[in-house]
Design an enzyme around this catalytic site. Structure first.
Site, mmCIF file in Angstrom:
data_model
loop_
_atom_site.group_PDB
_atom_site.id
_atom_site.type_symbol
_atom_site.label_atom_id
_atom_site.label_comp_id
_atom_site.label_asym_id
_atom_site.label_seq_id
_atom_site.Cartn_x
_atom_site.Cartn_y
_atom_site.Cartn_z
ATOM 1 C CB SER A 89 -4.842 -1.494 4.702
ATOM 2 O OG SER A 89 -5.158 -3.024 5.058
ATOM 3 C CG HIS A 105 -0.307 -5.156 4.902
ATOM 4 N ND1 HIS A 105 -1.516 -5.040 3.989
ATOM 5 C CD2 HIS A 105 -0.903 -4.000 5.795
ATOM 6 C CE1 HIS A 105 -2.352 -4.599 4.437
ATOM 7 N NE2 HIS A 105 -2.057 -3.722 5.381
ATOM 8 C CG ASP A 150 -0.056 -7.482 2.091
ATOM 9 O OD1 ASP A 150 -0.257 -7.827 3.072
ATOM 10 O OD2 ASP A 150 -0.907 -6.328 1.497
#
Length: 327
Positions: free
Chosen positions: A140, A296, A268
């Protein structure tokens, strides 16, 4: 990566939340960590957790850069540690400033585009482990910063690392920032992040009174406001828009000269599919994996006769195997 979610986890939110809260993260024993504290050039510190197990002196070193408010205890870090141990790799998780359980000393924290910090860390790892090929994965926020480093440092990055990977990274920070500030995302994920970020910011204000507008921070209700008050001004950006624009990796992906993988699930909830790069935008050094499902940093996999319980080992296995191809 070919991935299909379990039938009992429909949708990106279910795949995200279950993976983070309920999944099995390791096939063998849980990883044990040895922590080192590295002094930074600006008089601060970074805590680095090294997985404790035997590996050959010339085995690759896999470095993981965690996501927003993550650590070596995040489910993905444990899953990658499991992959590394089963494949004989050394494994380390450097904590971004303030994320190791102790507040850092400097009047700053960490942010999505901090390629200078990434370069200092990878340079330190390389100097301490000259016999080990170096590969890195960012999750991320950490993945956006890692790809920014690869783009900014070009050929020098290719000499430093054999390959890099970004998993579920918001490569267009404005698209991701606005997405997490709306609807269900705002009520669940934004509240979760701010529940730790705001208290840490207030402790930083106690270290450095007047560093930002304390009363406005206490009223912050989304990441846009937090970044406008804290992240942007503390790290040299004018405001949130300037930070999101200048820190995003997407516009620079064509400048990457090291083998790089960008894995993003199309469902996501943090990263709109419409914001993801196309292969024609990234150049031949960058590989894009964009499966339809996964959420995610989720990618849960069924296990057992009824599909329960499940685990999150498939994604680290696939990403790790891709990285090792370049060693």
């Amino acid at each position: 990566m070919s991935y299909r979610a379990p039938w009992w986890l429909p949708g990106g939110n279910a795949q995200t939340i279950w993976a983070a809260k309920c999944s099995r993260r390791h096939a063998g024993a849980a990883p044990r960590w040895r922590r080192d504290r590295w002094s930074t050039p600006d008089g601060d510190f970074i805590d680095v957790d090294h997985a404790v197990y035997e590996s050959r002196a010339d085995a690759p070193l896999l470095v993981l850069f965690h996501g927003l408010e993550g650590s070596s205890e995040s489910q993905y870090a444990i899953a990658f540690a499991d992959f590394a141990s089963r494949n004989g790799l050394a494994f380390a998780v450097p904590h971004f400033r303030g994320c190791s359980g102790e507040l850092n000393w400097a009047p700053r924290a960490y942010h999505s585009g901090d390629h200078q910090e990434i370069d200092w860390l990878l340079s330190r790892f390389a100097s301490l482990n000259p016999a080990r090929p170096l590969i890195a994965v960012g999750i991320s926020l950490g993945g956006n910063a890692l790809l920014r480093w690869a783009a900014e440092w070009g050929e020098a990055a290719a000499r430093r690392a054999r390959a890099v990977a970004a998993v579920c990274s918001p490569l267009d920070l404005a698209a991701g920032g606005h997405a997490i500030g709306r609807g269900f995302n705002r009520q669940v994920y934004t509240r979760m992040f701010l529940s730790t970020m705001v208290p840490k910011a207030m402790r930083k204000w106690q270290q450095f009174p007047g560093l930002f507008d304390r009363d406005a921070m206490l009223r912050a209700r989304d990441l846009y406001e937090f970044d406008n008050l804290f992240t942007a001004p503390l790290h040299g950006f004018k405001n949130t828009e300037d930070y999101w624009a200048r820190a995003s990796a997407k516009p620079l992906l064509a400048d990457i000269r090291v083998p790089a993988l960008a894995l993003n699930a199309l469902n996501d909830p943090f990263v709109p599919a419409s914001s993801l790069p196309r292969q024609t935008e990234v150049g031949h050094h960058v590989t894009l994996w964009q499966p339809a499902q996964g959420g995610h940093v989720g990618f849960p996999v069924s296990h057992g006769p009824l599909g329960l319980p499940g685990h999150v080992l498939a994604m680290p296995e696939a990403v790790g195997a891709w990285l090792l191809q370049h060693c």
